[in-house]
Design a protein around this motif. Sequence first.
Motif, PDB file in Angstrom:
ATOM      1  N   VAL A  41       0.838  -1.201   0.000  1.00  0.00           N
ATOM      2  CA  VAL A  41       0.000   0.000   0.000  1.00  0.00           C
ATOM      3  C   VAL A  41       0.871   1.248   0.000  1.00  0.00           C
ATOM      4  O   VAL A  41       0.623   2.187  -0.766  1.00  0.00           O
ATOM      5  N   LEU A  42       1.903   1.281   0.818  1.00  0.00           N
ATOM      6  CA  LEU A  42       2.780   2.459   0.879  1.00  0.00           C
ATOM      7  C   LEU A  42       3.492   2.693  -0.445  1.00  0.00           C
ATOM      8  O   LEU A  42       3.621   3.840  -0.891  1.00  0.00           O
ATOM      9  N   LEU A  43       3.940   1.636  -1.088  1.00  0.00           N
ATOM     10  CA  LEU A  43       4.576   1.769  -2.399  1.00  0.00           C
ATOM     11  C   LEU A  43       3.585   2.307  -3.428  1.00  0.00           C
ATOM     12  O   LEU A  43       3.910   3.216  -4.204  1.00  0.00           O
ATOM     13  N   ILE A  44       2.378   1.791  -3.403  1.00  0.00           N
ATOM     14  CA  ILE A  44       1.356   2.240  -4.346  1.00  0.00           C
ATOM     15  C   ILE A  44       0.989   3.700  -4.096  1.00  0.00           C
ATOM     16  O   ILE A  44       0.842   4.476  -5.043  1.00  0.00           O
ATOM     17  N   VAL A  45       0.866   4.095  -2.844  1.00  0.00           N
ATOM     18  CA  VAL A  45       0.594   5.503  -2.518  1.00  0.00           C
ATOM     19  C   VAL A  45       1.699   6.381  -3.084  1.00  0.00           C
ATOM     20  O   VAL A  45       1.431   7.414  -3.709  1.00  0.00           O
ATOM     21  N   SER A  46       2.946   5.972  -2.894  1.00  0.00           N
ATOM     22  CA  SER A  46       4.067   6.747  -3.431  1.00  0.00           C
ATOM     23  C   SER A  46       3.972   6.891  -4.946  1.00  0.00           C
ATOM     24  O   SER A  46       4.166   7.982  -5.483  1.00  0.00           O
ATOM     25  N   GLU A  47       3.673   5.815  -5.628  1.00  0.00           N
ATOM     26  CA  GLU A  47       3.567   5.846  -7.093  1.00  0.00           C
ATOM     27  C   GLU A  47       2.418   6.725  -7.551  1.00  0.00           C
ATOM     28  O   GLU A  47       2.573   7.539  -8.477  1.00  0.00           O
ATOM     29  N   LEU A  48       1.251   6.577  -6.933  1.00  0.00           N
ATOM     30  CA  LEU A  48       0.087   7.369  -7.352  1.00  0.00           C
ATOM     31  C   LEU A  48       0.306   8.857  -7.129  1.00  0.00           C
ATOM     32  O   LEU A  48      -0.010   9.685  -7.998  1.00  0.00           O
ATOM     33  N   ARG A  65     -10.004   3.630   1.943  1.00  0.00           N
ATOM     34  CA  ARG A  65     -11.214   3.027   2.513  1.00  0.00           C
ATOM     35  C   ARG A  65     -10.911   1.569   2.805  1.00  0.00           C
ATOM     36  O   ARG A  65     -10.312   0.882   1.985  1.00  0.00           O
ATOM     37  N   TRP A  66     -11.325   1.112   3.972  1.00  0.00           N
ATOM     38  CA  TRP A  66     -11.114  -0.260   4.405  1.00  0.00           C
ATOM     39  C   TRP A  66     -12.473  -0.922   4.492  1.00  0.00           C
ATOM     40  O   TRP A  66     -13.342  -0.460   5.215  1.00  0.00           O
ATOM     41  N   ASN A  67     -12.660  -1.991   3.712  1.00  0.00           N
ATOM     42  CA  ASN A  67     -13.960  -2.664   3.693  1.00  0.00           C
ATOM     43  C   ASN A  67     -13.750  -4.145   3.408  1.00  0.00           C
ATOM     44  O   ASN A  67     -13.298  -4.506   2.318  1.00  0.00           O
ATOM     45  N   LEU A  71      -8.464  -2.836   0.932  1.00  0.00           N
ATOM     46  CA  LEU A  71      -8.134  -1.424   1.107  1.00  0.00           C
ATOM     47  C   LEU A  71      -8.134  -0.767  -0.270  1.00  0.00           C
ATOM     48  O   LEU A  71      -7.510  -1.276  -1.209  1.00  0.00           O
ATOM     49  N   THR A  72      -8.869   0.327  -0.385  1.00  0.00           N
ATOM     50  CA  THR A  72      -8.912   1.097  -1.627  1.00  0.00           C
ATOM     51  C   THR A  72      -8.198   2.414  -1.395  1.00  0.00           C
ATOM     52  O   THR A  72      -8.483   3.110  -0.420  1.00  0.00           O
ATOM     53  N   VAL A  73      -7.254   2.723  -2.267  1.00  0.00           N
ATOM     54  CA  VAL A  73      -6.515   3.993  -2.235  1.00  0.00           C
ATOM     55  C   VAL A  73      -7.030   4.819  -3.408  1.00  0.00           C
ATOM     56  O   VAL A  73      -7.114   4.312  -4.533  1.00  0.00           O
ATOM     57  N   GLU A  74      -7.353   6.080  -3.165  1.00  0.00           N
ATOM     58  CA  GLU A  74      -7.809   6.987  -4.218  1.00  0.00           C
ATOM     59  C   GLU A  74      -7.004   8.271  -4.180  1.00  0.00           C
ATOM     60  O   GLU A  74      -6.797   8.833  -3.103  1.00  0.00           O
ATOM     61  N   VAL A  75      -6.564   8.715  -5.352  1.00  0.00           N
ATOM     62  CA  VAL A  75      -5.864   9.987  -5.475  1.00  0.00           C
ATOM     63  C   VAL A  75      -6.594  10.823  -6.523  1.00  0.00           C
ATOM     64  O   VAL A  75      -6.786  10.377  -7.655  1.00  0.00           O
ATOM     65  N   GLY A 115     -14.937  16.045 -11.782  1.00  0.00           N
ATOM     66  CA  GLY A 115     -14.794  17.496 -11.878  1.00  0.00           C
ATOM     67  C   GLY A 115     -13.854  17.907 -12.991  1.00  0.00           C
ATOM     68  O   GLY A 115     -14.025  17.534 -14.142  1.00  0.00           O
ATOM     69  N   GLU A 116     -12.819  18.653 -12.633  1.00  0.00           N
ATOM     70  CA  GLU A 116     -11.834  19.145 -13.604  1.00  0.00           C
ATOM     71  C   GLU A 116     -10.728  18.132 -13.875  1.00  0.00           C
ATOM     72  O   GLU A 116      -9.804  18.416 -14.622  1.00  0.00           O
ATOM     73  N   GLY A 117     -10.789  16.972 -13.252  1.00  0.00           N
ATOM     74  CA  GLY A 117      -9.702  16.003 -13.406  1.00  0.00           C
ATOM     75  C   GLY A 117     -10.201  14.580 -13.312  1.00  0.00           C
ATOM     76  O   GLY A 117     -11.136  14.183 -13.984  1.00  0.00           O
ATOM     77  N   LYS A 118      -9.573  13.827 -12.401  1.00  0.00           N
ATOM     78  CA  LYS A 118      -9.896  12.416 -12.291  1.00  0.00           C
ATOM     79  C   LYS A 118      -9.543  11.889 -10.907  1.00  0.00           C
ATOM     80  O   LYS A 118      -8.842  12.548 -10.135  1.00  0.00           O
ATOM     81  N   THR A 119     -10.033  10.692 -10.634  1.00  0.00           N
ATOM     82  CA  THR A 119      -9.637   9.923  -9.464  1.00  0.00           C
ATOM     83  C   THR A 119      -9.020   8.632  -9.970  1.00  0.00           C
ATOM     84  O   THR A 119      -9.626   7.918 -10.763  1.00  0.00           O
ATOM     85  N   VAL A 120      -7.807   8.361  -9.529  1.00  0.00           N
ATOM     86  CA  VAL A 120      -7.165   7.070  -9.807  1.00  0.00           C
ATOM     87  C   VAL A 120      -7.317   6.244  -8.542  1.00  0.00           C
ATOM     88  O   VAL A 120      -6.978   6.711  -7.449  1.00  0.00           O
ATOM     89  N   TYR A 121      -7.839   5.027  -8.687  1.00  0.00           N
ATOM     90  CA  TYR A 121      -8.045   4.182  -7.529  1.00  0.00           C
ATOM     91  C   TYR A 121      -7.343   2.841  -7.704  1.00  0.00           C
ATOM     92  O   TYR A 121      -7.138   2.367  -8.823  1.00  0.00           O
ATOM     93  N   VAL A 122      -6.937   2.270  -6.576  1.00  0.00           N
ATOM     94  CA  VAL A 122      -6.252   0.983  -6.545  1.00  0.00           C
ATOM     95  C   VAL A 122      -6.833   0.200  -5.375  1.00  0.00           C
ATOM     96  O   VAL A 122      -7.034   0.739  -4.290  1.00  0.00           O
ATOM     97  N   ARG A 123      -7.081  -1.090  -5.609  1.00  0.00           N
ATOM     98  CA  ARG A 123      -7.589  -1.974  -4.560  1.00  0.00           C
ATOM     99  C   ARG A 123      -6.539  -3.024  -4.222  1.00  0.00           C
ATOM    100  O   ARG A 123      -5.950  -3.634  -5.119  1.00  0.00           O
ATOM    101  N   ILE A 124      -6.355  -3.239  -2.910  1.00  0.00           N
ATOM    102  CA  ILE A 124      -5.420  -4.233  -2.420  1.00  0.00           C
ATOM    103  C   ILE A 124      -6.165  -5.118  -1.431  1.00  0.00           C
ATOM    104  O   ILE A 124      -6.695  -4.635  -0.423  1.00  0.00           O
ATOM    105  N   ALA A 125      -6.227  -6.424  -1.730  1.00  0.00           N
ATOM    106  CA  ALA A 125      -6.881  -7.372  -0.838  1.00  0.00           C
ATOM    107  C   ALA A 125      -5.874  -7.851   0.207  1.00  0.00           C
ATOM    108  O   ALA A 125      -4.759  -8.216  -0.118  1.00  0.00           O
ATOM    109  N   PHE A 126      -6.304  -7.825   1.459  1.00  0.00           N
ATOM    110  CA  PHE A 126      -5.477  -8.295   2.570  1.00  0.00           C
ATOM    111  C   PHE A 126      -5.917  -9.702   2.966  1.00  0.00           C
ATOM    112  O   PHE A 126      -7.102 -10.027   2.835  1.00  0.00           O
ATOM    113  N   PRO A 127      -4.985 -10.505   3.461  1.00  0.00           N
ATOM    114  CA  PRO A 127      -5.357 -11.856   3.904  1.00  0.00           C
ATOM    115  C   PRO A 127      -6.245 -11.812   5.156  1.00  0.00           C
ATOM    116  O   PRO A 127      -6.275 -10.867   5.873  1.00  0.00           O
TER     117      PRO A 127
END
Length: 127
Positions: A41-48, A65-67, A71-75, A115-127
């Motif tokens: 997740v931390l690596l993906i956050v850095s990349e996004l 978001r944790w569900n 875990l879903t990361v959105e930028v 809006g004026e841009g976009k949201t990039v999202y990534v999902r990571i499944a945890f065990p």
Amino acid sequence: MHLEGRPAVVRYAREAIQHELDTLGLGDADDEAVRECAEVVLLIVSELVTNACRHSPGPVDLRIRWNDHVLTVEVDDRGKGVPVLVDEEDRGAGGGFGMGLIDALADGWGVKPQGEGKTVYVRIAFP
């Protein structure tokens, strides 16, 4: 969290997400597989966030978001272009590795206009 205008925004984003992962009991979990997912997740956050800085007027917001063990990361950013996977032979000193890395590590990713841009999202499944 709002990122716009923050100095050292990538470091700030990683530290903030590390805190959230620890709060959820993921970053310092007893289970090594869970801790490894938290590192992903931390690596993906850095990349996004880095991509938003390089390819748009900069990141605006970062959310997680944790569900149900996902875990879903959105930028959010104001960039018009969308991230693409770059063929291996076209990657090099100028970049092109980020989305390939995300694609390999994530359980899914995508882009939503906003809006004026976009949201990039990534999902990571945890065990």
